[in-house]
Motif scaffolding. Structure first.
Motif, PDB file in Angstrom:
ATOM      1  N   ARG A  13      14.171  54.224  -1.103  1.00 45.79           N
ATOM      2  CA  ARG A  13      14.671  54.514   0.244  1.00 45.79           C
ATOM      3  C   ARG A  13      14.026  53.595   1.263  1.00 45.79           C
ATOM      4  N   ILE A  14      14.856  53.106   2.171  1.00 47.89           N
ATOM      5  CA  ILE A  14      14.389  52.281   3.283  1.00 47.89           C
ATOM      6  C   ILE A  14      14.741  53.048   4.553  1.00 47.89           C
ATOM      7  N   TYR A  15      13.741  53.583   5.229  1.00 46.19           N
ATOM      8  CA  TYR A  15      13.979  54.347   6.448  1.00 46.19           C
ATOM      9  C   TYR A  15      14.144  53.400   7.630  1.00 46.19           C
ATOM     10  N   LEU A  16      15.135  53.687   8.467  1.00 50.72           N
ATOM     11  CA  LEU A  16      15.421  52.854   9.625  1.00 50.72           C
ATOM     12  C   LEU A  16      14.734  53.427  10.855  1.00 50.72           C
ATOM     13  N   ALA A  17      14.180  52.550  11.657  1.00 51.05           N
ATOM     14  CA  ALA A  17      13.546  52.961  12.910  1.00 51.05           C
ATOM     15  C   ALA A  17      14.639  53.048  13.971  1.00 51.05           C
ATOM     16  N   SER A  18      15.380  54.148  13.933  1.00 51.18           N
ATOM     17  CA  SER A  18      16.488  54.333  14.855  1.00 51.18           C
ATOM     18  C   SER A  18      16.668  55.815  15.147  1.00 51.18           C
ATOM     19  N   THR A  19      17.117  56.104  16.344  1.00 50.76           N
ATOM     20  CA  THR A  19      17.420  57.484  16.730  1.00 50.76           C
ATOM     21  C   THR A  19      18.928  57.701  16.800  1.00 50.76           C
ATOM     22  N   ALA A  20      19.693  56.855  16.141  1.00 48.97           N
ATOM     23  CA  ALA A  20      21.156  56.949  16.171  1.00 48.97           C
ATOM     24  C   ALA A  20      21.602  58.323  15.677  1.00 48.97           C
ATOM     25  N   HIS A  25      27.085  54.820  16.680  1.00 51.83           N
ATOM     26  CA  HIS A  25      25.918  54.443  17.485  1.00 51.83           C
ATOM     27  C   HIS A  25      25.026  53.472  16.711  1.00 51.83           C
ATOM     28  N   LEU A  26      24.864  53.720  15.415  1.00 51.11           N
ATOM     29  CA  LEU A  26      24.061  52.826  14.572  1.00 51.11           C
ATOM     30  C   LEU A  26      24.696  51.434  14.518  1.00 51.11           C
ATOM     31  N   ALA A  27      26.026  51.375  14.376  1.00 50.04           N
ATOM     32  CA  ALA A  27      26.725  50.087  14.327  1.00 50.04           C
ATOM     33  C   ALA A  27      26.599  49.332  15.649  1.00 50.04           C
ATOM     34  N   SER A  28      26.590  50.052  16.768  1.00 53.55           N
ATOM     35  CA  SER A  28      26.449  49.363  18.053  1.00 53.55           C
ATOM     36  C   SER A  28      25.050  48.781  18.229  1.00 53.55           C
ATOM     37  N   ASN A 107      26.503  62.438   8.345  1.00 54.62           N
ATOM     38  CA  ASN A 107      26.889  62.137   6.975  1.00 54.62           C
ATOM     39  C   ASN A 107      28.388  62.287   6.709  1.00 54.62           C
ATOM     40  N   ASN A 108      29.111  63.026   7.555  1.00 51.36           N
ATOM     41  CA  ASN A 108      30.536  63.245   7.330  1.00 51.36           C
ATOM     42  C   ASN A 108      31.440  62.333   8.138  1.00 51.36           C
ATOM     43  N   ASN A 109      30.875  61.484   8.980  1.00 48.30           N
ATOM     44  CA  ASN A 109      31.690  60.567   9.793  1.00 48.30           C
ATOM     45  C   ASN A 109      31.432  59.129   9.372  1.00 48.30           C
ATOM     46  N   TYR A 110      32.508  58.476   8.941  1.00 44.00           N
ATOM     47  CA  TYR A 110      32.410  57.083   8.482  1.00 44.00           C
ATOM     48  C   TYR A 110      33.187  56.181   9.412  1.00 44.00           C
ATOM     49  N   LEU A 111      32.836  54.907   9.420  1.00 44.03           N
ATOM     50  CA  LEU A 111      33.568  53.901  10.221  1.00 44.03           C
ATOM     51  C   LEU A 111      34.528  53.154   9.346  1.00 44.03           C
TER      52      LEU A 111
END
Length: 111
Positions: A13-20, A25-28, A107-111
């Motif tokens: 696992r690679i944890y991301l330093a993000s509060t998305a 929001h993560l993609a932006s 987890n239930n919303n994909y782009l």
């Protein structure tokens, strides 16, 4: 809530330093496809935002807050302990359920 992806080489696992709070929001912030280094094997990974997963950062929070409420209630005596445990447990349970809903939405919303 913690968000992570898996290394393409060692599967750690690679944890991301993000509060998305969503993949949008993560993609932006990171882009639809971003590069991240594995903390385990140091390989560079190209990750699509749909491969990022969220998990709850609360483990046994309701137990901890109940215990904390109980300890604070010691000052007021036996009744204070009971009231502190109930209020602490309820507060921790509310925080956990709120985070579980945020994890489910992510987890239930994909782009």
């Amino acid at each position: 809530m913690k968000i992570f992806c898996s290394c393409n080489i060692c599967n750690s696992r690679i944890y991301l330093a993000s509060t998305a709070q969503s993949r949008h929001h993560l993609a932006s912030n990171f882009g639809m496809i971003f590069t991240i280094s594995c903390t385990n094997c140091h390989s560079k990974n190209q990750i699509h935002v749909n491969l990022v997963t969220a998990e709850s950062s609360y483990g046994k929070t309701s137990y901890v807050t109940a215990a904390g409420g109980g300890l604070m209630g010691i000052v007021a005596g036996p009744l204070g302990i009971l009231i502190g445990v109930v209020i602490g447990g309820a507060a921790g349970g509310f925080a956990v359920s709120k985070e579980k809903e945020a994890v489910r939405r992510f987890n239930n919303n994909y782009l």
